[in-house]
Design an enzyme around this catalytic site. Structure first.
Site, PDB file in Angstrom:
ATOM      1  N   ASP A  10       0.220  -4.957  -1.908  1.00 44.66           N
ATOM      2  CA  ASP A  10       1.041  -5.558  -3.205  1.00 44.66           C
ATOM      3  C   ASP A  10       2.218  -5.400  -4.078  1.00 44.66           C
ATOM      4  O   ASP A  10       3.224  -4.384  -2.449  1.00 44.66           O
ATOM      5  CB  ASP A  10       0.297  -3.823  -3.833  1.00 44.66           C
ATOM      6  CG  ASP A  10      -0.305  -3.955  -5.801  1.00 44.66           C
ATOM      7  OD1 ASP A  10       0.210  -4.828  -6.646  1.00 44.66           O
ATOM      8  OD2 ASP A  10       0.486  -2.792  -6.095  1.00 44.66           O
TER       9      ASP A  10
ATOM     10  N   ASP B  55       4.004  -4.551  -7.688  1.00 43.25           N
ATOM     11  CA  ASP B  55       4.152  -3.009  -8.550  1.00 43.25           C
ATOM     12  C   ASP B  55       3.426  -2.228  -8.050  1.00 43.25           C
ATOM     13  O   ASP B  55       2.301  -2.132  -8.248  1.00 43.25           O
ATOM     14  CB  ASP B  55       3.314  -3.634  -9.976  1.00 43.25           C
ATOM     15  CG  ASP B  55       4.664  -4.873 -10.581  1.00 43.25           C
ATOM     16  OD1 ASP B  55       5.941  -5.327 -10.720  1.00 43.25           O
ATOM     17  OD2 ASP B  55       4.285  -6.694 -10.623  1.00 43.25           O
TER      18      ASP B  55
END
Length: 216
Positions: A11, A13
């Site tokens: 991932d 952010d």
């Protein structure tokens, strides 16, 4: 016997980079421009959400833009900030370097745009991130498993031999459903206390061997 680690799927952010404060700050700016009221709690509730969920939430408080324009405005502001500096989460850059040295490929799977993910990939250690899957690269974003399945497909590896690294409930749901071994690294979002994942308080000090052990 521990399986071979074929790839690590990240991932972006809040996991690779400390961008959630930037997103929330820009949400405040946009709300103020439209005479709307926004809160940090509202921003935190959207961590890991599809960008169109963010658009609907901001429209509901009075931001008078259609979803496409609202998302584009927010993303452009965050991209402009990231062009000035990318703030890596503790241990992330070091782990990327270690994986690169071992020849283990990495991908980004994010609900943010492909453009933003490419910017972060280019700021990573040279050659560390070879595949990017952004929101427009899939038909269903997180919590669907599609982003992680697509990343594994593009890398040419089996998802069962991948580790996914996440920091949000939607992201964890996506990663676990994909079949990847999943590690949660808490940041701003409130995560489930238990589930089919391992929780690390931080990536700092973690090694390639630690990631590989998750496949055991």
């Amino acid at each position: 016997m521990t399986a071979t680690l074929a790839a690590v799927l990240w991932d972006m952010d809040g996991t690779l980079i400390d961008s959630e404060p930037i997103w929330i700050a820009q949400q405040f700016v946009l709300a103020e421009q439209h005479g709307a009221t926004w809160s940090t709690e509202q921003g935190l509730a959207l961590v890991g959400a599809d960008m169109h969920d963010t658009a609907r939430a901001m429209q509901a408080v009075g931001v008078d833009l259609d979803s496409v324009e609202l998302v584009a405005t927010l993303e452009r502001a965050v991209i402009d900030s990231l062009r000035e500096t990318v703030l890596w989460r503790p241990g992330a850059r070091e782990l990327l370097s270690a994986l690169r040295q071992r020849g283990i490929p990495c991908a980004i799977a994010t609900t943010s745009s492909h453009e933003m993910a490419e910017l972060v990939a280019s700021a990573a250690p040279d050659g560390a991130i070879s595949v990017v899957v952004g929101s427009e690269d899939v038909t269903r974003t997180k919590p669907s498993p599609e982003p992680y399945l697509r990343a594994a497909e593009l890398l040419g590896v089996r998802i069962e031999q991948c580790v996914a690294v996440e920091d949000s409930p939607n992201g964890l749901a996506s990663a676990v459903a994909s079949g990847a071994a999943t590690v949660a690294v808490p940041n701003d979002a409130v995560l489930p206390e238990a589930g089919a994942f391992t929780t690390w308080p931080t990536l700092a000090g973690r090694t390639v061997a630690d990631l590989a052990a998750l496949l055991g």
